[in-house]
Structures are given as structure tokens and as C-alpha cells.
Design a protein around this motif. Structure first.
Motif, mmCIF file in Angstrom:
data_model
loop_
_atom_site.group_PDB
_atom_site.id
_atom_site.type_symbol
_atom_site.label_atom_id
_atom_site.label_comp_id
_atom_site.label_asym_id
_atom_site.label_seq_id
_atom_site.Cartn_x
_atom_site.Cartn_y
_atom_site.Cartn_z
ATOM 1 N N SER A 149 14.051 -4.888 -1.336
ATOM 2 C CA SER A 149 14.304 -4.391 -2.689
ATOM 3 C C SER A 149 13.611 -3.049 -2.940
ATOM 4 O O SER A 149 13.972 -2.329 -3.862
ATOM 5 N N ALA A 150 12.626 -2.703 -2.120
ATOM 6 C CA ALA A 150 11.916 -1.431 -2.281
ATOM 7 C C ALA A 150 12.593 -0.282 -1.534
ATOM 8 O O ALA A 150 12.213 0.869 -1.709
ATOM 9 N N ARG A 151 13.585 -0.597 -0.719
ATOM 10 C CA ARG A 151 14.277 0.451 0.039
ATOM 11 C C ARG A 151 14.992 1.400 -0.909
ATOM 12 O O ARG A 151 15.564 0.971 -1.908
ATOM 13 N N PRO A 152 14.994 2.674 -0.573
ATOM 14 C CA PRO A 152 15.744 3.629 -1.396
ATOM 15 C C PRO A 152 17.213 3.227 -1.476
ATOM 16 O O PRO A 152 17.812 2.829 -0.479
ATOM 17 N N GLY A 153 17.761 3.275 -2.677
ATOM 18 C CA GLY A 153 19.162 2.947 -2.878
ATOM 19 C C GLY A 153 19.443 1.465 -2.988
ATOM 20 O O GLY A 153 20.590 1.053 -3.043
ATOM 21 N N SER A 154 18.390 0.631 -3.018
ATOM 22 C CA SER A 154 18.629 -0.813 -3.097
ATOM 23 C C SER A 154 18.623 -1.314 -4.533
ATOM 24 O O SER A 154 18.892 -2.472 -4.773
ATOM 25 N N GLY A 155 18.266 -0.490 -5.469
ATOM 26 C CA GLY A 155 18.142 -0.949 -6.843
ATOM 27 C C GLY A 155 19.309 -0.633 -7.634
ATOM 28 O O GLY A 155 19.846 -1.029 -8.520
ATOM 29 N N ARG B 190 10.731 -8.358 -0.853
ATOM 30 C CA ARG B 190 10.102 -7.217 -1.527
ATOM 31 C C ARG B 190 10.395 -5.919 -0.779
ATOM 32 O O ARG B 190 10.669 -4.886 -1.386
ATOM 33 N N LEU B 191 10.335 -5.978 0.539
ATOM 34 C CA LEU B 191 10.602 -4.799 1.358
ATOM 35 C C LEU B 191 12.044 -4.329 1.179
ATOM 36 O O LEU B 191 12.308 -3.144 0.974
ATOM 37 N N ALA C 198 0.846 -1.196 0.000
ATOM 38 C CA ALA C 198 0.000 0.000 0.000
ATOM 39 C C ALA C 198 0.880 1.243 0.000
ATOM 40 O O ALA C 198 1.625 1.483 0.951
ATOM 41 N N GLY C 199 0.802 2.001 -1.074
ATOM 42 C CA GLY C 199 1.591 3.220 -1.179
ATOM 43 C C GLY C 199 3.085 2.973 -1.156
ATOM 44 O O GLY C 199 3.858 3.881 -0.884
ATOM 45 N N GLY C 200 3.492 1.737 -1.414
ATOM 46 C CA GLY C 200 4.911 1.411 -1.375
ATOM 47 C C GLY C 200 5.496 1.438 0.025
ATOM 48 O O GLY C 200 6.702 1.376 0.204
ATOM 49 N N ARG C 201 4.616 1.523 1.035
ATOM 50 C CA ARG C 201 5.095 1.657 2.414
ATOM 51 C C ARG C 201 4.595 0.575 3.360
ATOM 52 O O ARG C 201 5.253 0.259 4.327
ATOM 53 N N LEU C 202 3.420 0.058 3.107
ATOM 54 C CA LEU C 202 2.839 -0.942 4.008
ATOM 55 C C LEU C 202 2.897 -2.302 3.334
ATOM 56 O O LEU C 202 2.248 -2.533 2.315
ATOM 57 N N PHE C 203 3.697 -3.195 3.901
ATOM 58 C CA PHE C 203 3.882 -4.532 3.359
ATOM 59 C C PHE C 203 3.261 -5.534 4.326
ATOM 60 O O PHE C 203 3.611 -5.549 5.501
ATOM 61 N N LEU C 204 2.359 -6.347 3.830
ATOM 62 C CA LEU C 204 1.709 -7.352 4.667
ATOM 63 C C LEU C 204 2.298 -8.727 4.380
ATOM 64 O O LEU C 204 2.752 -9.005 3.273
ATOM 65 N N ALA C 205 2.263 -9.584 5.386
ATOM 66 C CA ALA C 205 2.710 -10.966 5.236
ATOM 67 C C ALA C 205 1.854 -11.826 6.146
ATOM 68 O O ALA C 205 1.210 -11.332 7.063
ATOM 69 N N GLY C 206 1.853 -13.108 5.889
ATOM 70 C CA GLY C 206 1.125 -14.034 6.744
ATOM 71 C C GLY C 206 0.526 -15.163 5.944
ATOM 72 O O GLY C 206 0.599 -15.189 4.717
ATOM 73 N N GLU C 207 -0.076 -16.104 6.652
ATOM 74 C CA GLU C 207 -0.590 -17.296 5.989
ATOM 75 C C GLU C 207 -1.676 -16.994 4.970
ATOM 76 O O GLU C 207 -1.831 -17.719 4.006
#
Length: 122
Positions: free
Chosen positions: A116-122, A113-114, A80-89
Motif C-alpha cells: 500500500s506504500a508503493r507509489p501509485g498504489s493509493g 503495508r509495503l 523507517a523513512g517509508g522505505r525500510l519495513f521490518l517483519a518477524g516474530e
């Protein structure tokens, strides 16, 4: 190894002392693996128990995907908005939803995914 009890069996175990449940689990594992209970106990590094029925947030619940759930999972898996990453079953790969190994797989995938989405990780 993960042990799980659901339905009426979970209800019977809920609220019982961890030591008592551990003894029952060791006996069950001995039967499943065809080994003496002491062999199973000697190989045990530790035990963790969580009474999901008594957990005030879960209250014994877990996800179950009905018809069309795959599409909903895809939406939930989007950051969500490139900021909220969900995980779980519930966000596990196909065939693994609602399982412990699915939750772990989802957590690993979301972490990747988190990162790789960090600034400067690409």
C-alpha cells in the motif's frame, strides 16, 4: 503443523541427522494425536528442519519482550523513512510475539503495508 523443541531438548537434538529427528517427531505426533505412527507418516507431505542452535546468525536465540516491550515493538514496526519495513516474530500482534504464527502474521501485515506504500498504489 510446526514442531518445536527448546531448552535442554533442543540441545540434545542439535547436530543430529534430520532423518533421526524426523523419526522422533513422527513418534511424538503419533502419541499426541493418538494415531499409529504409520498413519501420521502416510499423511506427511514433507518435512523441513532447521537447527537454530547451529545457525551462525541466530545461535539458538529468539526474542523475548520484557516490561515495556510493547512500546518498543510499535517503534520497530514503523517504516523507517517509508522505505525500510521490518517483519518477524518480535513485531507480531499482541499475544503472538515470539511465535511462528506471530512471525507469519507479522510478515503478512508488513507485506500489506509495503504494497500500500508503493507509489501509485493509493
Amino acid at each position: 503443523m510446526t514442531g518445536w523443541a527448546g531448552g535442554p531438548a533442543a540441545g540434545e537434538l542439535s547436530g543430529r541427522p534430520c532423518d533421526e529427528i524426523a523419526e522422533l517427531a513422527l513418534g511424538s505426533a503419533a502419541v499426541v494425536f493418538g494415531r499409529d505412527r504409520s498413519v501420521i507418516a502416510d499423511g506427511l507431505r514433507g518435512i523441513y528442519l532447521h537447527d537454530w542452535s547451529a545457525d551462525p546468525l541466530a545461535r539458538g536465540a529468539y526474542s523475548f519482550g520484557g516490561v515495556g516491550a510493547s512500546a518498543a515493538r510499535m517503534v520497530l514496526a514503523e517504516a523507517a523513512g517509508g522505505r525500510l519495513f521490518l517483519a518477524g516474530e518480535v513485531l507480531a500482534p499482541p499475544g503472538r510475539a515470539g511465535t511462528v504464527h506471530g512471525a507469519i502474521a507479522s510478515g503478512h501485515a508488513t507485506m500489506e503495508r509495503l504494497l500500500s506504500a508503493r507509489p501509485g498504489s493509493g
